[in-house]
Design a protein around this motif. Structure first.
Motif, PDB file in Angstrom:
ATOM      1  N   GLU A  95      -9.876   2.742 -38.948  1.00  0.00           N
ATOM      2  CA  GLU A  95      -8.856   3.651 -39.481  1.00  0.00           C
ATOM      3  C   GLU A  95      -8.902   3.729 -41.000  1.00  0.00           C
ATOM      4  OE1 GLU A  95      -4.049   4.436 -39.078  1.00  0.00           O
ATOM      5  OE2 GLU A  95      -4.878   2.472 -38.588  1.00  0.00           O
ATOM      6  N   SER A 111      -4.573   5.476 -28.981  1.00  0.00           N
ATOM      7  CA  SER A 111      -5.717   5.725 -29.865  1.00  0.00           C
ATOM      8  C   SER A 111      -6.744   4.604 -29.744  1.00  0.00           C
ATOM      9  CB  SER A 111      -5.255   5.818 -31.326  1.00  0.00           C
ATOM     10  OG  SER A 111      -4.419   6.918 -31.532  1.00  0.00           O
ATOM     11  N   LEU A 124      -9.315   7.054 -34.149  1.00  0.00           N
ATOM     12  CA  LEU A 124      -8.728   6.811 -35.464  1.00  0.00           C
ATOM     13  C   LEU A 124      -9.706   7.142 -36.584  1.00  0.00           C
ATOM     14  CD1 LEU A 124      -6.912   3.436 -34.690  1.00  0.00           C
ATOM     15  CD2 LEU A 124      -5.818   5.641 -35.155  1.00  0.00           C
ATOM     16  N   ARG A 184      -9.244  10.323 -39.380  1.00  0.00           N
ATOM     17  CA  ARG A 184      -9.269  10.113 -40.830  1.00  0.00           C
ATOM     18  C   ARG A 184     -10.504  10.720 -41.499  1.00  0.00           C
ATOM     19  NH1 ARG A 184      -5.611   6.423 -42.938  1.00  0.00           N
ATOM     20  NH2 ARG A 184      -3.851   6.267 -41.488  1.00  0.00           N
TER      21      ARG A 184
END
Length: 277
Positions: free
Chosen positions: A69, A95, A100, A104
């Motif tokens: 993440e 998730s 993740l 991002r």
């Protein structure tokens, strides 16, 4: 001072107030040297901990999820080398580490996770896949292309009917939309359920000011709604050059879905009244 083995293991396994262990905190902050040191101690039998333990907060995530993440390549690589579970899913929303990283926009990590046999078709509780997250939130053409080359489903849809192509439209990204269409994404129909509510409308509302809730949407209908809507806040804060770029991107989006390009510059009733004054 010297610490005996039992005390050392307690320190490594202990969690601070945010529910993170030493391994989780190191992965979240990208301290790859600390991650390697912890694994070295474990291999020497001087401490023991679970690589796939969960946080007690932050939605219940593993060290691999935290590293992916936050975009930390070295920490993610170390965890994958030690067979961290790529299929583990967050207790809060379902998730995985791949979703993740895609959300991002970390394309370098997505490639690494795919190579480690992460499940491309894993879904969150709302039905969103890594491709859907990349198209709606990631905004990276190379990332979306890499997922499609790995055989991600371009026609996949969330439970509310929101598709990756709709995400590209909401982000006003003609390049991603074009790539999805070439991979087989539909522009005239939604997913299994075509009535969008809640999160789907919220995504579109970030770009357009008035997308009706519970509206039966297809990609083409969403383009028409967004072109006919006026985002006054965006016009107040953006420059003329930014407005011109956004207009050109909307024209390309219209062309891709088979709508006339002039629709992108169509004046709304509010703008017409303002011009008359």
């Amino acid at each position: 001072h010297r610490v005996d083995r039992r005390q050392r293991q307690m320190c490594i396994r202990d969690r601070h107030q945010a529910g993170l262990t030493a391994l989780m905190a190191s992965c979240m902050r990208g301290r790859a040297e600390m991650v390697d040191a912890l694994f070295k101690l474990k291999s020497m039998g001087r401490c023991d901990f679970d690589v796939d333990s969960w946080t007690t907060c932050m939605g219940g995530r593993t060290a691999l999820m935290l590293a992916a993440e936050h975009g930390h390549w070295l920490s993610t690589s170390s965890l994958l080398a030690l067979k961290a579970d790529t299929e583990a899913a967050s207790a809060a929303d379902g998730s995985t580490a791949l979703i993740l990283a895609a959300e991002r926009g970390h394309s370098h990590l997505v490639g690494m996770l795919v190579s480690a046999k992460a499940n491309l078709h894993a879904k969150r509780f709302d039905g969103e896949t890594a491709l859907g997250a990349a198209a709606t939130w990631g905004g990276d053409f190379e990332l979306v292309s890499a997922l499609l080359r790995s055989k991600a489903h371009a026609r996949g849809a969330r439970d509310d009917g929101w598709t990756p192509a709709m995400g590209a439209v909401a982000c006003n990204d003609p390049d991603i939309l074009s790539r999805l269409i070439k991979a087989g994404a539909k522009v005239t129909g939604g997913g299994r359920r075509s009535r969008t509510t809640g999160p789907a409308v919220a995504v579109a509302a970030s770009t357009t000011s008035s997308v009706p809730a519970a509206m039966a949407l297809s990609v083409r209908k969403l383009v028409a709604v967004m072109c006919e809507s006026s985002n006054d806040e965006g016009k107040k804060t953006s420059t003329k050059w930014e407005q011109a770029v956004a207009l050109e991107r909307r024209r390309r989006v219209c062309t891709l879905v088979g709508l006339p390009a002039k629709l992108a510059a169509k004046k709304t009733p509010k703008e017409k009244r303002r011009r008359k004054k």
